[in-house]
Each structure stands twice: as structure tokens, then as C-alpha cells.
Design a protein around this motif. Sequence first.
Motif, PDB file in Angstrom:
ATOM      1  N   GLN A   4      71.168  39.369  37.185  1.00  0.00           N
ATOM      2  CA  GLN A   4      70.253  39.314  38.320  1.00  0.00           C
ATOM      3  C   GLN A   4      69.436  40.582  38.553  1.00  0.00           C
ATOM      4  N   GLU A   5      69.853  41.715  37.973  1.00  0.00           N
ATOM      5  CA  GLU A   5      69.263  42.975  38.423  1.00  0.00           C
ATOM      6  C   GLU A   5      67.910  43.296  37.803  1.00  0.00           C
ATOM      7  N   ASP A   6      67.453  42.525  36.872  1.00  0.00           N
ATOM      8  CA  ASP A   6      66.203  42.841  36.192  1.00  0.00           C
ATOM      9  C   ASP A   6      65.097  41.873  36.616  1.00  0.00           C
ATOM     10  N   ILE A   7      63.853  42.252  36.298  1.00  0.00           N
ATOM     11  CA  ILE A   7      62.719  41.364  36.526  1.00  0.00           C
ATOM     12  C   ILE A   7      62.602  40.427  35.332  1.00  0.00           C
ATOM     13  N   HIS A   8      62.499  39.163  35.594  1.00  0.00           N
ATOM     14  CA  HIS A   8      62.503  38.159  34.533  1.00  0.00           C
ATOM     15  C   HIS A   8      61.086  37.671  34.236  1.00  0.00           C
TER      16      HIS A   8
END
Length: 358
Positions: A24-28
Motif C-alpha cells: 500500500q505504501e507506494d504510488i501505483h
Amino acid sequence: MSIQQYRVGIIGTGRIASTLEDEQEDIHPCTHAGAYHAYPKTKIVAVSGRNRERLEKFSRRWGVKALYTDYHLMLAKENLDIVSVCTHPDTHKEMVIAAAQNNVKAIFCEKPIALTLKDAKEMTVTCRQHNVKLIINHRRRWGNIFRYAKQLIEDGVIGKLIHIVGNCQGAMPKRGVIPDSVFETEGPMLHDGTHLYDIFRFFAGNPVWVQAHLQWTKKEKMEDTCVNYVVFENGTSAIGMVNQRTDYLRFDLDLQGTRGRIILPDFKVLRIQEDSLSKNYNRLYVDETIERPQENSCMLEAVKEVVACIEENRESISSGEDGLAALEMIEAFYASEKLGGARVFLPLQSSVLRFRLE
């Protein structure tokens, strides 16, 4: 009117290839597969990996039908335009060279480019000989925050850049996420510190000489913390602190100019304020008129550029030569430690064997 779709093959089925999308912690999108899937000009047609179960999971996730346990067969059969190499760096040379020799147009390879300068040079030479674009995933080069900071520096917003202080801490995944064997071949400088040294070059250009101090625990064969000093052709100097000792993850830069600072990735731009309390010194204030750019998917921008490099017949802003230069800095850091912290000048005049800290 339909657009041309480039045929993509991916070697590897792990985190950066695919499964990081579940975190969840990154930009997708934040993986190779995710970015190719999101970009209309690319289509994943084949994937290669050693584990059949992971191949089938990849297939279900991305709708890929052609599954291979031998990447040589994939390269020979699939008539690929683009190949992503998403495996550990000790395998990069063989895979990149094989792809280049199979008439692909571009190769998007994970960082670091390789574990030795000899391998990296062979990779870049082979790709040039076959007119293949080699792009290395030092992803911050495609980030809006870092690009805008570079533009502000070039526009003179903080005066002349004189110092960079960078931190890359917690720069190795926890055991169990990657094989234990990686800890014997990649210290934190190679595993994630390569991002820091590459971004130094992104802002400051080519280095002239380096010094380094490395430390390690007896249970590891590679360093677990290091402090690096770099001087660049334009006079800028940089200090890098890289380790795998901290229980937290941190990557930040303090770009210090003659008339201000930029702090990344928080993106604080500090500029001179005339201080009525003192005639001798100026203080810095946060310039709130300079807005923080919206964060973007670095991986998606990278895939877009892979295609642009093909269509425009140009080199990437993160080329194979850039990847080689970052690795050369790391080689020089190891050499400096071996020489008792002495200055090591670049480019390296001879092949320097990486100093294994045993």
C-alpha cells in the motif's frame, strides 16, 4: 484509429516485477507489469520465471498466456519489442545480452545494472552494437518532485548548488523477503544506495573523486553501513549515508545552494530572507509560493520513456551508461575503504575488484 502496441516480455515474477502492487505504501502502478498494463502502447505477451506456481499467479493477475521457465525460449519464440529484466543483479548481464541478441528494441533493467564493472560494460557495449536501448530503473529520475527540484536549481532559485547531503537508511529488505544469498553479494550500497548515488549525478553531474568509510558486522560478508564523500566536476560536493542497520526506511536529500535549500522528498524550498535583526547574516524561510508538485508513478513514466526512446531513437535519461556510472562510484567507494579512506579518482583507470568485507 488503433495505436501500435509494443510486445513486452518480463523476466522475473517477484516484487518489482508484479507483487509490489499488493503493498500500500507506494504510488501505483509501481511494478513493471503494472506499468505496462496501464500504458495503452504496451502489452505483456510473455513472462519467464523459475517457479511455476508464481508464473501461474502472474498469468492470472495480468492475463498473460505465454509462460516460460526458460527465458531463452521466450526470447526466441515471442518476437518481443521490449524486455524487462526484474531479477537479482548477478543475473542481469546474461539476460540483457541474450535479449539484445534476439532483436528486441529496448531493455528495461532493474538496478543496479550489474555487480561488476566488467559485466556492466559488456552489457552497454552489446546493446550499442545491436542498436538496443538499455534503460536502468533508477526510478527517481522520473519523479515529478525530483525533476522539478532539478529545474529550480537550473533556474537559479537557490543560487549555485554547492552541497548535497543524502540519506538512504534501512536500505535492505528484511530477511525472508529476499534470499539470504543476496546479503552475501549485495551490501546496502548496491541494493538501494545505488539510487542515492545515481540521484547525486542527476543533480550534480559527473564525479571527479570519492572517499568512503565502511563498517560491517562479522555475521555479514558485505558492509552494513557506510559514509561516502563525492566531489563533482562542477565543484559540488556530496555526502551520502547508507545503511541497513536502522529499523526504519528513509531516503532524503538536502540540496544546499548559495542562496537557499531544497529538501526532498518533502519538497521544502527555503530561500533567503533579509533579517532586520542582523546586518551580517541572512536567514532562510520556506517559500510557500513554490508549490509541491503532485507525486506521480515513476514506473509508469519510465515505461512511457522506454517507448519514447524507441520511437524517437534517443537515449534514456536513465541509460545503461548512467547505470554503469553509478556502479563505478560504488566500486570506487569499496576501493577507497580498501586503501584506508584514500581519495579514488574517476573514471577508474583499471578494473578494481570489489572489496569483499570478510
